[in-house]
Design an enzyme around this catalytic site. Structure first.
Site, PDB file in Angstrom:
ATOM      1  N   GLU A  92       2.843  -0.119  -0.944  1.00 48.93           N
ATOM      2  CA  GLU A  92       4.063  -0.799  -0.572  1.00 48.93           C
ATOM      3  C   GLU A  92       4.566  -1.715  -1.687  1.00 48.93           C
ATOM      4  OE1 GLU A  92       5.588  -3.089   3.456  1.00 48.93           O
ATOM      5  OE2 GLU A  92       3.463  -2.900   3.027  1.00 48.93           O
ATOM      6  N   ASP A  93       3.661  -2.371  -2.373  1.00 44.71           N
ATOM      7  CA  ASP A  93       4.074  -3.458  -3.271  1.00 44.71           C
ATOM      8  C   ASP A  93       3.909  -3.188  -4.757  1.00 44.71           C
ATOM      9  OD1 ASP A  93       4.637  -4.899  -1.018  1.00 44.71           O
ATOM     10  OD2 ASP A  93       2.697  -5.922  -0.982  1.00 44.71           O
TER      11      ASP A  93
END
Ligand code: MN
Length: 501
Positions: free
Chosen positions: A75-76
């Site tokens: 996600e990051d």
């Protein structure tokens, strides 16, 4: 949490090659999250490492620990699933993917700008992700726990959202997995953020009562220990203090003087027969209170919890609650499903991978159902996710405020129950209800996913009629309190224990 600390923890429980993999994952996570910071100012990687440390503490399998370290990378950061798969294998990649899907449905802990309230879709997504692998939800619980533990760095409105969501969804989830210790941790932290005033009040109250009853309890403890030794039973005994949140929940129904199990004694023995022997010994010594003997050994709870419960009255009128269980039952009650993964990895990793959890207690049928559905999903077959919901939360519904705050209620709860759950002021002044944008009657039960809006007016007062309508004890006791405040007579329901004393 630093990498060196994590590796120290890992060395105790995992094989050298697993520790090596854990180190490789920690290095990769540090590289990928480089430059990112948490709200606390700490390097971001301290978060996934803390999550992994928790998973080690819960004695999860090695793949789960590695997935915990990598759980925020997709996600990051620029890391991709195929990269995770080639470095750590399919199982880790699958877990990271599942947790990422769960993350997408949660409220943004890091990026407040993209913060989105919970929608009814999220619960379905959550359950589907659970169906893929129960370990993903356990990783998610560790993630949520760490976020709660570091919630003080977040703005107030985010604190409230995270806390209410944790109380509504993650605490019941931990309960369904029989992870009692985690459930209590989540409840205590959430409750503290949701209602700090009430939390402090109850904390002080508990402390005061504890010191008062401590000495009396010591006497009971010695007496019981002596009787058990005489009966030739091997045992361990410890005192247990009720958590503040569970005390709060009980207080919604009764007053503190009728709460027996503020302190309870727990007796842990070697086998099932000894449990019943202890029960017999206790009842020979003290008078058991009617209706307080519960045999969760013969009839375990839905989540697999097993124990004998009884509440007794001593000659000097002390009321003491006892829990009696084997050490195996105790271990399972505290650590729940996570405990069986540890067991499984050591004994039958392959059995788990093919979707059969051999060590699962027989009554955890729904876990087996989940694993079966997961296997079907992997084969690309259609699965009925509605059925899954029924199995998991057959007694609870989840409803939302228009702002997206989520609350759980028992099946059959009415809009008025919801109003009182939100706040007693909202309940007391409820004029009408809009469910999913439409006006509904007072007697229309809510369903999971409903968005409920309470229209309030200052001149509204609860009526006696409301008492008979509501389905939750909380709403009932709040209505009674308000009616009494207004000098309206309410008929007390019979309480056999109170009558007896
Ligand atoms: Mn996270």
């Amino acid at each position: 949490m630093k990498k060196s600390q994590l590796l120290e923890l890992a060395k105790v429980e995992y094989s050298p090659s697993q520790v090596e993999t854990i180190e490789k994952a920690a290095d990769l996570a540090a590289k990928m999250h480089a430059g990112q910071k948490r709200q606390s100012g700490e390097p971001f990687v301290s978060h996934p490492l803390s999550v992994a440390a928790t998973l080690i503490e819960w004695e999860m399998d090695g793949d789960s620990v590695v997935a915990g370290i990598l759980h925020d990378t997709i996600e990051d950061t620029s890391l991709t699933l195929p990269e995770i798969e080639s470095a750590f294998g399919q199982s880790v990649a699958f877990l990271v993917d599942s947790v990422t899907k769960l993350n997408k449905t949660r409220s943004g802990m890091r990026n407040i700008d993209t913060y989105l309230p919970q929608t009814k879709d999220n619960l379905t997504k959550l359950l589907i992700a659970m169906g893929q692998d129960v370990r993903a939800i356990i990783i998610k619980l560790a993630d949520r726990l760490h976020n709660l533990q570091t919630l003080q760095y977040m703005p107030l409105d985010v604190q409230q959202k995270i806390a209410s969501e944790s109380l509504a969804i993650f605490a019941p989830l931990a309960d369904r997995l029989n992870m009692g210790r985690v459930r209590v941790q989540i409840e205590e932290l959430s409750f503290m953020y949701l209602d700090r005033h009430e939390y402090e009040l109850l904390r002080k109250l508990t402390k005061k009562r504890l010191s008062r009853s401590h000495q009396q309890l010591e006497h009971v403890r010695e007496e019981v220990a002596k009787a058990l030794v005489q009966a030739g039973i091997k045992f361990k005994m410890d005192g247990r203090i009720k958590s503040i949140y569970s005390l709060y929940k009980k207080l919604q129904k009764r007053d503190i003087d009728t709460i027996y199990d503020l302190i309870a004694l727990r007796i842990i023995v070697e086998d099932k027969n000894a449990c019943y022997q202890v029960l017999g010994t206790l009842h020979a010594l003290y008078e058991p209170l009617p209706g307080r003997i519960k045999d969760y050994i013969a009839k375990p709870k839905l989540n697999g919890y097993q124990s004998l419960h009884t509440t007794v009255s001593t000659p000097d009128d002390q009321i003491v609650e006892f829990q009696i269980r084997t050490s195996q039952m105790h271990e399972y009650a505290e650590r729940g499903l996570a405990a069986s993964f540890h067991y499984n990895e050591k004994k039958l990793t392959d059995a788990y991978k093919t979707g059969q959890i051999a060590a699962m207690p027989a009554n955890l049928q729904w876990i087996r159902d989940l694993q079966e559905m997961a296997a079907k999903m992997r084969e690309g077959k259609q699965v009925d996710t509605d059925k899954m919901k029924v199995n998991l939360f057959s007694d609870l519904i989840f409803v939302h405020t228009p702002k997206g705050d989520i609350f759980n209620l028992p099946v059959g709860a009415l809009p008025l129950d919801f109003a009182y759950r939100v706040h007693s002021d909202v309940g007391n002044r409820a004029l009408s209800f809009r469910v999913n944008g439409k006006i509904v009657g007072f007697d229309e039960p809510l369903k999971t996913g409903d968005v409920v809006e309470v229209v309030t007016r200052n001149n509204i007062k609860p009526s006696l009629d409301w008492l008979n309508r509501v389905k939750t004890p909380q709403a009932r006791s709040k209505i009674s309190a308000e009616l009494r405040r207004q000098g309206i007579q309410t008929i007390k329901r019979e309480n056999p224990q109170r009558k007896k004393r």
